[in-house]
Design an enzyme around this catalytic site. Structure first.
Site, PDB file in Angstrom:
ATOM      1  N   ASP A   1       0.743  -1.289   0.005  1.00  0.00           N
ATOM      2  CA  ASP A   1      -0.004  -0.029  -0.133  1.00  0.00           C
ATOM      3  C   ASP A   1       0.980   1.264  -0.003  1.00  0.00           C
ATOM      4  OD1 ASP A   1      -2.140  -1.985   0.379  1.00  0.00           O
ATOM      5  OD2 ASP A   1      -2.138  -1.563   2.228  1.00  0.00           O
TER       6      ASP A   1
ATOM      7  N   ARG B   1      -5.997   0.084   0.400  1.00  0.00           N
ATOM      8  CA  ARG B   1      -6.755   0.379   1.623  1.00  0.00           C
ATOM      9  C   ARG B   1      -6.833   1.738   1.594  1.00  0.00           C
ATOM     10  NH1 ARG B   1      -5.156  -1.030   7.338  1.00  0.00           N
ATOM     11  NH2 ARG B   1      -3.312   0.367   6.792  1.00  0.00           N
TER      12      ARG B   1
HETATM   13  O1  F6P Z   1      -2.435  -4.085   3.397  1.00  0.00           O
HETATM   14  C1  F6P Z   1      -2.256  -4.834   2.308  1.00  0.00           C
HETATM   15  C2  F6P Z   1      -3.629  -5.518   1.625  1.00  0.00           C
HETATM   16  O2  F6P Z   1      -3.645  -5.946   0.665  1.00  0.00           O
HETATM   17  C3  F6P Z   1      -4.610  -4.110   1.400  1.00  0.00           C
HETATM   18  O3  F6P Z   1      -4.215  -3.402   0.262  1.00  0.00           O
HETATM   19  C4  F6P Z   1      -5.915  -4.694   1.415  1.00  0.00           C
HETATM   20  O4  F6P Z   1      -6.910  -3.819   1.672  1.00  0.00           O
HETATM   21  C5  F6P Z   1      -5.724  -5.828   2.585  1.00  0.00           C
HETATM   22  O5  F6P Z   1      -4.432  -6.100   2.931  1.00  0.00           O
HETATM   23  C6  F6P Z   1      -6.470  -7.043   2.429  1.00  0.00           C
HETATM   24  O6  F6P Z   1      -6.490  -7.901   3.661  1.00  0.00           O
HETATM   25  P1  F6P Z   1      -6.826  -9.408   3.662  1.00  0.00           P
HETATM   26  O7  F6P Z   1      -5.526 -10.370   3.296  1.00  0.00           O
HETATM   27  O8  F6P Z   1      -7.326  -9.722   4.951  1.00  0.00           O
HETATM   28  O9  F6P Z   1      -8.062  -9.402   2.684  1.00  0.00           O
END
Ligand code: F6P
Length: 362
Positions: A141, A185
């Site tokens: 991010d 995010r």
């Molecule tokens: O922070 C990294 C990230 O890939 C974000 O871009 C995304 O919103 C989030 O993690 C997704 O999280 P998860 O792996 O819990 O779906």
């Protein structure tokens, strides 16, 4: 073995290209300096569950270019707010004392934490209760303050740019609007950089709430100019002016419950309805954070890892290694934890995007 100085390393948060390169750099540096180094499996949860394993050089052989993390990770566990599943549901407990005891048991002098802003916040809380911590900024991010770049971002941005290149052929062949939703995010770094690199006609980022009429006007203007297709890239955290975030799911046992996703489909639907142009959305998802890191990320991750260990040797503690003016520096963790870094909407790339005629939705 008992008299040797010991340090430990964990990876926290979502997996990210370059994690293994950091692990390799820190483990190799520590072993060359004659230290014991423990790998803690599965992030901060492993600190509580005592998942400590002594690492050797062979553990980090051939991992430089490998995606993911050999140590395992989670974006759920926070020792200060640890989810315990009971018959009555999830109860959150403060388990930081267990962390301190486990680190003491293994005689750990320094804990290297490799993670994003959630991990940085935990690292800063651990520092406040006396744990010696050095943090390394990881996240696709790119939203950690104090550093100009996190490792993993270059890979994610490159994958997203390539996705736009590929979507363009379908956009052109079918005269469609192709929408690409990317992660990030609450920050628009991936969308902005990939959008510029991939020649997007419209880039929607959280830092600039968009007006749907502006998006329609930009695509309509292109149609009138004879351009039959358009490429739109949307960050998962993008919102309409006065609108809400699009939430994909809530992860109840996570310390940060909200998972974003779905805005790309909304944007594609609204364009199709308003302009009667066939529109499709592709959600890039985990493809942008899995797999091989780019050479840039391998180098950056290696620099961060070696610099983190050097910081330890220099007696520094409770710092984040960071990139500033292309040099690796250290900054105090408490100055940067819990302060996400957003795209500067007056910044160079936003201004240049506007000069290129890219619609930013405002
Ligand atoms: O922070 C990294 C990230 O890939 C974000 O871009 C995304 O919103 C989030 O993690 C997704 O999280 P998860 O792996 O819990 O779906």
């Amino acid at each position: 073995m008992g008299e040797k100085e010991s340090v430990a390393i964990l990876t926290g948060g979502g997996d990210c290209p370059g994690l293994n390169a950091v692990i390799r750099a820190i483990v190799t540096s520590a072993l060359q300096a004659g230290l014991n180094i423990y790998g803690i499996r599965d992030g901060f949860g492993g600190l509580i569950e005592d998942k400590f394993k002594l690492l050797q050089l062979e553990d980090v052989a051939d991992i430089l270019a490998r995606g993911g993390t050999i140590l395992g990770t989670t974006n759920r566990d926070n020792p200060f707010h640890y989810a315990v599943h009971t018959a009555k549901g999830i109860v959150f407990e403060d388990r930081h004392q267990v962390v301190i005891e486990n680190l003491r048991k293994h005689n750990i002098k320094m804990l290297f934490t490799v993670g994003g802003d959630g991990s940085l916040k935990i690292a800063s809380e651990l520092a406040k209760v006396g744990v010696q911590v050095i943090a390394v900024p990881k996240t696709i991010d790119n939203d950690i303050s104090g550093t100009e770049r996190t490792f993993g971002f270059d890979t994610a941005m490159s994958v997203a740019a390539e996705a736009l290149d590929r979507l363009k052929t379908t956009a052109d062949s079918h005269h469609r609007v192709m929408v690409l939703e990317v992660m990030g995010r609450y920050a628009g770094w991936i969308a902005l950089h990939a959008g510029v690199a991939g020649g997007a006609d419209c880039i929607l980022i959280p830092e600039i709430p968009f007006e749907r009429e502006k998006v329609f006007a930009a695509i309509e203007q292109r149609r009138r100019a004879g351009k039959k297709s358009s490429l739109v890239i949307v960050a998962e955290g993008a919102t309409e002016v006065g609108g809400e975030l699009t939430v994909a799911r809530l992860v109840e046992d996570s310390f940060e419950k909200i998972r974003l996703g779905g805005v790309g489909n909304k944007v594609a639907e609204m364009i199709e309805q308003a302009l009667k142009i066939e529109s499709r959305c592709t959600v890039l998802g985990y493809l942008q954070r899995g797999g091989t890191p780019t050479p840039y990320d391998r180098v950056l991750a290696t620099r961060y890892g070696v610099a983190a260990f050097e910081a330890y040797q220099q007696g520094k503690t409770n710092v984040l290694v960071a990139l500033r003016d292309d040099a690796i520096v250290t900054v105090p963790i408490d100055c940067v934890a819990d302060k996400p870094r957003f795209v500067d909407i007056e910044g160079e790339l936003v201004r240049f995007a506007r000069k290129l005629g890219i619609c930013l939705g405002d």
